[in-house]
Design an enzyme around this catalytic site. Structure first.
Site, mmCIF file in Angstrom:
data_model
loop_
_atom_site.group_PDB
_atom_site.id
_atom_site.type_symbol
_atom_site.label_atom_id
_atom_site.label_comp_id
_atom_site.label_asym_id
_atom_site.label_seq_id
_atom_site.Cartn_x
_atom_site.Cartn_y
_atom_site.Cartn_z
ATOM 1 N N GLY A 65 39.000 41.548 28.349
ATOM 2 C CA GLY A 65 37.586 42.074 28.303
ATOM 3 C C GLY A 65 36.453 41.002 27.893
ATOM 4 N N CYS A 92 44.745 40.074 25.226
ATOM 5 C CA CYS A 92 43.318 39.366 24.876
ATOM 6 C C CYS A 92 42.616 40.371 24.021
ATOM 7 C CB CYS A 92 42.805 38.819 25.989
ATOM 8 S SG CYS A 92 41.446 37.419 25.485
ATOM 9 N N TYR A 93 41.682 40.855 24.806
ATOM 10 C CA TYR A 93 40.728 41.830 24.099
ATOM 11 C C TYR A 93 41.551 43.090 23.668
ATOM 12 C CZ TYR A 93 37.109 45.344 23.271
ATOM 13 O OH TYR A 93 36.367 46.333 22.816
ATOM 14 N N HIS A 185 46.721 35.132 28.343
ATOM 15 C CA HIS A 185 46.733 35.968 29.716
ATOM 16 C C HIS A 185 47.880 35.700 30.416
ATOM 17 C CE1 HIS A 185 42.417 37.268 29.580
ATOM 18 N NE2 HIS A 185 42.032 36.252 28.686
ATOM 19 N N GLU A 187 48.974 37.124 32.975
ATOM 20 C CA GLU A 187 48.441 37.406 34.486
ATOM 21 C C GLU A 187 47.979 36.303 35.153
ATOM 22 O OE1 GLU A 187 46.582 38.499 31.988
ATOM 23 O OE2 GLU A 187 44.452 38.511 32.465
ATOM 24 N N ASP A 244 41.753 44.946 58.084
ATOM 25 C CA ASP A 244 42.019 46.297 57.464
ATOM 26 C C ASP A 244 42.096 47.513 58.380
ATOM 27 O OD1 ASP A 244 42.047 44.523 55.368
ATOM 28 O OD2 ASP A 244 39.940 45.012 54.990
ATOM 29 N N LYS A 395 44.569 42.843 49.692
ATOM 30 C CA LYS A 395 44.521 42.258 51.176
ATOM 31 C C LYS A 395 45.718 41.686 51.368
ATOM 32 C CE LYS A 395 41.420 40.812 54.327
ATOM 33 N NZ LYS A 395 40.324 41.585 54.670
#
Ligand code: XMP
Length: 539
Positions: A65, A92-93, A185, A187, A244, A395
């Site tokens: 964050g 991280c945060y 990170h 991710e 969608d 998506k």
């Protein structure tokens, strides 16, 4: 959420990792990485009241964050999260939050910033519990760092499991509890083996089943919809030909057959032949019960003389609702006179997870840059309940989902097309003549991109036309026409984007064709603005 929705929600069908969001730009990537490992994950705001959690997670990730734990209004978790007895990973945060919770002096505020690549040394100690997070990664790995504060002391009860030149405590593990933290990170793609860390956490430490399979999900979703809608109720939904709404409509058709009514509103600002193509695909190929409402004249008459982008968007959104409402009332009346047809009680919407994330972030929905028109905000007089079968999906997952349901790849991989159509690609006033010009130029652009085999390399492409005109010379005669602005971007999440790196010969071919074939265009330009500072659409 109703009881039925709750009972059938995915987090009750699959082991779920909960991501508590502290507002990082990359929090949603943690979900995507976990789901790519077939581990189902959902996100909630970091300050969620733990007593009110809608499900029992197998494990919890604290995201990164932008705050400092020392900020006056810094976000913090409900301390009850530590009493749940499930494994926790702080990123991280999130890692600083873990340390700060143990002792506020563990984190140094703003002393050492570290952005970019770092070599992480992994300290394998031989202790099976504390080594678990980095298991299988050897002695070192590359990682992406992006932090302002950092740990300056080991929180009590923790040991160091990884370090970098700048961060002595780049990875920490509690000696006995399943609590871990990383300063970098995992991710991000820039941490190439980061997914292995998330895998170690989710599967080996939390014990989550890797059973999130799209096929199962489709079947479960169909059962959930049948349950929710019941035996007789009817559902209406707007379709546009985009992925969608098409996938949502197909799912609805599978679940309740002709009790689902799709409505396609021709707003006069769709692309060349688009309305006919969408009708053909939905009716003939997918067997969906479709009504086409011809609103072209009404839309164009309401747009006459209007130049201001937001005003154009609002007129289109409002007119759409007017026509949709008329149609819903007609279907409702017909249902009253049809034996065995129940009332129309549901409204289908193809909401995706990023929209949901925006509304669950602890920071609230982000500031409005443009009024997006996604058929949201139906008039209360309709008294319809929302059904959103794709609300847990990203998506790329919807695309996969669509292909698994037998929808043709071309349709599933189509670039997104905005609700207000080419009206926001015609700078200034929308007139029938300018619609003709924009449509013709766009058609050439997209056909050439397809013919060159590069359509799938870009995320979105279109032609806009300028409000002003320029002089040119065609066949020895002076012309005074609009400027066609080609736009093609690459993006993962549409929040930021880069211009597509065009082959210049292809650009020149497109330019020649547009100027030669589209009456009313004098020049062609290519827009090379990134987002930010630009946006993908022109208005
Ligand atoms: P911007 O222009 O905001 O676009 O960078 C980001 C993505 O959103 C699409 N977009 C819309 N989609 N209704 C939609 O359904 C809208 O009003 C709308 N405005 C922008 C845009 O095409 C791009 O994919």
């Amino acid at each position: 959420m109703t009881d039925i929705q709750e009972a059938e929600a995915p987090h009750n069908n699959f082991d779920t990792i909960l991501v508590l969001d502290f507002g990082s730009q990359t929090s949603h990537l943690i979900l995507r990485r976990l789901r790519s490992l077939k581990v189902y994950a959902e996100m909630l705001p970091c300050n969620t009241n733990i007593a009110e959690l809608p499900f029992k997670p197998k494990g919890i990730v604290f995201s990164g964050g932008p705050s400092s734990v020392y900020d006056k209004d810094a976000p913090h978790v409900d301390p009850a999260v530590f009493d749940l007895g499930v494994p926790i990973l702080g990123i991280c945060y999130g890692c600083q939050e873990l340390a700060w919770r143990t002792d506020a002096s563990n984190v140094a505020g703003g002393t050492i910033r570290e952005y970019g690549h770092a070599d992480v040394n992994i300290h394998n100690s031989g202790n099976a519990h504390t080594d678990k997070l980095f298991a299988g990664l050897g002695d070192s790995m590359h990682a992406y760092m992006s932090h302002f504060d950092k740990l300056v002391k080991l929180p009590s009860g923790f040991v160091v499991v990884a370090s970098t030149a700048n961060s002595e405590f780049a990875g920490i593990a509690h000696e006995s509890k399943p609590i871990y933290g990383v300063q970098f990170h995992p991710e991000l793609e820039h941490t190439p083996r980061g997914t292995e860390i998330l895998r170690n956490f989710a599967i080996d430490i939390c014990g989550a089943q890797d059973s999130w399979v799209m096929k199962d999900f489709i079947q479960k979703e169909i059962v959930r919809i049948r349950h929710l809608v019941g035996e007789t109720a009817q559902v209406i939904g707007a379709v546009s030909g985009g992925v969608d709404s098409t996938v949502a409509a197909k799912l609805m058709k599978e679940a309740i057959g002709d009790r689902f009514h799709a409505i396609l509103v021709d707003n006069g600002v769709m692309r060349l032949n688009e309305c006919e193509q969408v009708k053909e695909t939905l009716e003939e190929h997918l067997g969906i019960n479709l009504t086409v409402v011809d609103g072209a004249e009404l839309f164009l008459s309401r747009l006459k003389g209007v130049n201001e982008p937001e005003k154009k968007r609002k007129i289109i959104g409002g007119t759409f609702i007017d026509l949709f409402q008329q149609e819903a009332i007609r279907i409702e009346k017909e249902a009253e006179n049809t034996p065995n047809a129940g009332p129309v009680t549901w409204f289908l919407q193809g909401t995706l997870y990023p929209d949901v994330i925006e509304s669950v972030s602890y920071k609230g929905p982000s500031a409005t840059i443009k009024t997006h028109h996604n058929v949201g905000g139906l008039p209360e007089t309709l008294k319809l309940k929302l059904i959103e079968p794709l609300r847990e999906m990203f998506k790329d997952e919807v695309r996969k989902f669509g292909q698994e349901m037998g929808i043709h790849r071309d349709l599933v991989m189509r670039h997104p097309f905005p609700g207000p159509g080419i009206a926001i690609r015609i700078l200034g006033e929308v007139t029938p003549e300018r619609v003709r010009i924009a449509r013709a130029a766009d058609h050439i652009f997209i056909s050439e991109i397809r013919a060159a085999g590069v359509y799938d390399e870009m995320s979105q492409a279109y032609v806009a036309i300028s409000n002003d005109r320029a002089v040119g010379v065609q066949g020895d005669a002076r012309v005074y026409g609009y400027i066609a602005i080609l736009r093609a971007v690459k993006t993962l999440d549409f929040m930021s984007a880069e211009p597509y790196d065009f082959d210049f010969a292809l650009l020149k071919r497109i330019s020649t064709r547009i100027v030669n074939e589209v009456d009313g265009i004098a020049r062609v330009t290519y827009d090379i603005t990134s987002k930010p500072p630009g946006t993908i659409e022109m208005e």
